[in-house]
Design an enzyme around this catalytic site. Sequence first.
Site, PDB file in Angstrom:
ATOM      1  N   GLY A 197       0.962   3.709  -3.968  1.00 28.39           N
ATOM      2  CA  GLY A 197      -0.132   4.144  -4.838  1.00 28.39           C
ATOM      3  C   GLY A 197       0.127   4.012  -6.334  1.00 28.39           C
ATOM      4  O   GLY A 197      -0.480   4.717  -7.135  1.00 28.39           O
TER       5      GLY A 197
ATOM      6  N   ASN B 265      -0.736   1.521  -8.310  1.00 23.03           N
ATOM      7  CA  ASN B 265      -1.968   1.063  -8.965  1.00 23.03           C
ATOM      8  C   ASN B 265      -2.970   2.208  -9.071  1.00 23.03           C
ATOM      9  O   ASN B 265      -3.643   2.358 -10.091  1.00 23.03           O
ATOM     10  CB  ASN B 265      -2.584  -0.112  -8.198  1.00 23.03           C
ATOM     11  CG  ASN B 265      -1.950  -1.432  -8.575  1.00 23.03           C
ATOM     12  OD1 ASN B 265      -2.161  -1.938  -9.677  1.00 23.03           O
ATOM     13  ND2 ASN B 265      -1.143  -1.993  -7.678  1.00 23.03           N
TER      14      ASN B 265
ATOM     15  N   MET C 183      -4.041  -1.614   3.298  1.00 20.57           N
ATOM     16  CA  MET C 183      -3.505  -2.702   4.104  1.00 20.57           C
ATOM     17  C   MET C 183      -4.376  -3.114   5.297  1.00 20.57           C
ATOM     18  O   MET C 183      -3.862  -3.668   6.270  1.00 20.57           O
ATOM     19  CB  MET C 183      -2.097  -2.326   4.604  1.00 20.57           C
ATOM     20  CG  MET C 183      -1.105  -2.059   3.488  1.00 20.57           C
ATOM     21  SD  MET C 183      -0.972  -3.446   2.326  1.00 20.57           S
ATOM     22  CE  MET C 183       0.015  -4.569   3.316  1.00 20.57           C
ATOM     23  N   ARG C 184      -5.676  -2.830   5.209  1.00 21.93           N
ATOM     24  CA  ARG C 184      -6.563  -3.254   6.298  1.00 21.93           C
ATOM     25  C   ARG C 184      -7.760  -4.022   5.741  1.00 21.93           C
ATOM     26  O   ARG C 184      -8.227  -3.732   4.642  1.00 21.93           O
ATOM     27  CB  ARG C 184      -7.088  -2.038   7.062  1.00 21.93           C
ATOM     28  CG  ARG C 184      -6.048  -1.362   7.931  1.00 21.93           C
ATOM     29  CD  ARG C 184      -6.567  -0.059   8.477  1.00 21.93           C
ATOM     30  NE  ARG C 184      -7.807  -0.196   9.242  1.00 21.93           N
ATOM     31  CZ  ARG C 184      -7.892  -0.662  10.491  1.00 21.93           C
ATOM     32  NH1 ARG C 184      -6.801  -1.057  11.110  1.00 21.93           N
ATOM     33  NH2 ARG C 184      -9.043  -0.737  11.107  1.00 21.93           N
TER      34      ARG C 184
ATOM     35  N   ASN D 196     -10.407  -5.418  -5.303  1.00 22.37           N
ATOM     36  CA  ASN D 196      -9.045  -5.415  -4.741  1.00 22.37           C
ATOM     37  C   ASN D 196      -8.113  -6.079  -5.733  1.00 22.37           C
ATOM     38  O   ASN D 196      -8.539  -6.909  -6.538  1.00 22.37           O
ATOM     39  CB  ASN D 196      -9.029  -6.197  -3.422  1.00 22.37           C
ATOM     40  CG  ASN D 196      -7.648  -6.212  -2.774  1.00 22.37           C
ATOM     41  OD1 ASN D 196      -6.972  -5.182  -2.713  1.00 22.37           O
ATOM     42  ND2 ASN D 196      -7.209  -7.369  -2.310  1.00 22.37           N
TER      43      ASN D 196
ATOM     44  N   HIS E  12      -4.520  -8.327  -5.712  1.00 16.45           N
ATOM     45  CA  HIS E  12      -3.600  -9.054  -4.830  1.00 16.45           C
ATOM     46  C   HIS E  12      -2.463  -9.642  -5.683  1.00 16.45           C
ATOM     47  O   HIS E  12      -2.717 -10.188  -6.763  1.00 16.45           O
ATOM     48  CB  HIS E  12      -4.351 -10.175  -4.097  1.00 16.45           C
ATOM     49  CG  HIS E  12      -3.469 -10.927  -3.157  1.00 16.45           C
ATOM     50  ND1 HIS E  12      -3.039 -10.379  -1.957  1.00 16.45           N
ATOM     51  CD2 HIS E  12      -2.891 -12.146  -3.248  1.00 16.45           C
ATOM     52  CE1 HIS E  12      -2.247 -11.240  -1.349  1.00 16.45           C
ATOM     53  NE2 HIS E  12      -2.142 -12.333  -2.109  1.00 16.45           N
TER      54      HIS E  12
ATOM     55  N   GLU F  88     -15.886 -10.544   3.126  1.00 11.90           N
ATOM     56  CA  GLU F  88     -15.372 -10.381   4.490  1.00 11.90           C
ATOM     57  C   GLU F  88     -14.103 -11.157   4.762  1.00 11.90           C
ATOM     58  O   GLU F  88     -13.406 -10.888   5.729  1.00 11.90           O
ATOM     59  CB  GLU F  88     -16.441 -10.827   5.478  1.00 11.90           C
ATOM     60  CG  GLU F  88     -17.494  -9.780   5.707  1.00 11.90           C
ATOM     61  CD  GLU F  88     -18.568 -10.321   6.598  1.00 11.90           C
ATOM     62  OE1 GLU F  88     -18.283 -10.642   7.755  1.00 11.90           O
ATOM     63  OE2 GLU F  88     -19.702 -10.464   6.102  1.00 11.90           O
TER      64      GLU F  88
ATOM     65  N   ASP G 123      -8.605 -11.733   0.980  1.00 11.27           N
ATOM     66  CA  ASP G 123      -8.236 -12.107  -0.392  1.00 11.27           C
ATOM     67  C   ASP G 123      -9.085 -13.274  -0.906  1.00 11.27           C
ATOM     68  O   ASP G 123      -8.565 -14.244  -1.456  1.00 11.27           O
ATOM     69  CB  ASP G 123      -6.737 -12.471  -0.449  1.00 11.27           C
ATOM     70  CG  ASP G 123      -5.856 -11.307  -0.006  1.00 11.27           C
ATOM     71  OD1 ASP G 123      -6.218 -10.157  -0.282  1.00 11.27           O
ATOM     72  OD2 ASP G 123      -4.820 -11.560   0.618  1.00 11.27           O
TER      73      ASP G 123
HETATM   74  C1  GRF Z   1       0.392  -4.219  -4.878  1.00 15.08           C
HETATM   75  O1  GRF Z   1       1.335  -5.245  -5.046  1.00 15.08           O
HETATM   76  C2  GRF Z   1      -0.987  -4.793  -4.688  1.00 15.08           C
HETATM   77  O2  GRF Z   1      -1.200  -5.981  -5.391  1.00 15.08           O
HETATM   78  C3  GRF Z   1      -1.023  -5.075  -3.203  1.00 15.08           C
HETATM   79  O3  GRF Z   1      -0.325  -3.998  -2.616  1.00 15.08           O
HETATM   80  C4  GRF Z   1       0.605  -3.475  -3.566  1.00 15.08           C
HETATM   81  C5  GRF Z   1       0.295  -2.021  -3.694  1.00 15.08           C
HETATM   82  O4  GRF Z   1       1.219  -1.357  -4.524  1.00 15.08           O
HETATM   83  N1  GRF Z   1      -2.373  -5.209  -2.723  1.00 15.08           N
HETATM   84  P1  GRF Z   1       0.934   0.142  -4.968  1.00 15.08           P
HETATM   85  O5  GRF Z   1       0.722   0.936  -3.671  1.00 15.08           O
HETATM   86  O6  GRF Z   1      -0.290   0.151  -5.825  1.00 15.08           O
HETATM   87  O7  GRF Z   1       2.156   0.578  -5.689  1.00 15.08           O
END
Ligand code: GRF
Length: 212
Positions: free
Chosen positions: A11, A13, A89-90, A106, A108, A141, A144
Site C-alpha cells: 500500500g 502508493n 492483484m486481481r 491503475n 503499472h 477489461e 494493463d
Molecule cells: C506497484 O509497483 C504498482 O505499480 C503495482 O503493484 C505495486 C504496488 O506497490 N501495480 P504498493 O502496494 O503500492 O507499495
Amino acid sequence: MNIGILISGRGSNMLAISEAVSSGRIPNSRISVVISDQPGATGIKHANELGIETQIIARNGRTRKEHDREICSVLRQHEVQLVCLAGYMRLLSKDLINAFPKQILNIHPSLLPSFKGLNAQQQAIDYGVKITGCTVHFVDEKLDHGAIILQESIDVLNDDTSESLSERLILREHICYVEAIRRFVSGEIRVEGRLVENVSPVELSAGSSNSF
Ligand code: GRF
C-alpha cells in the site's frame, strides 16, 4: 472528489495518495474507503492508523463477478467517484468496470505496452531494456491495457536486480500516480478513445470543454 482505493499488499502508493490528499496536492478530495481483497495486507494497517475507513473484502471462493459485486456496493455506499487500483492483484469484472466508466485508474511498473502482468521489473531486466518506468492508465477489461494518462521513465542500470530497480521505481510511481490523480480530479484530462490529452488550466479557463 470521493476516492476509493483497492489494494492487495503493502500500500505504498495508497499512502502517497493519502498524503497528497491531506496536503491538498490532490485538491478537494478525500479517501472515502480503502478496500483490500487480502486480509493480511499491510496497507490496511497503515490506512487504519491514518484513520481512513477500511474494508477487507476477501474472495472466499466466490466468482470474480460475485466478489466484485460486493466491492461495487461498498464503493457505492461510500459514494466513490474515482477508483484507484494501487497494487490490487486481481483483474476487475466487466460489471465493476462498467459501474465506474472512465473512473478507474491503475498504476503499472513498466512503460506499457511493454511488460504487462506480474514481475514487470524482472521482465524489463531479462529483456535487456535500458529504460523502463511506470504507467498510470484507465482500467478496461484487458490486463494493463486502458488509455494511458501519464508515464515516467527511469534508467535500468547494468547491475540492477528486480529489487534495486523496484526500489527506485516505486518512488517515481508515487509521484506519477499523485500527478495523474491531481489532473483527473482537477478536470484537466480529456479522453478520446485511447488518447488522453492534458488540458491545461489556462485552456480550461478559456472555456475549453472537458469530458469529465
Ligand atoms: C506497484 O509497483 C504498482 O505499480 C503495482 O503493484 C505495486 C504496488 O506497490 N501495480 P504498493 O502496494 O503500492 O507499495
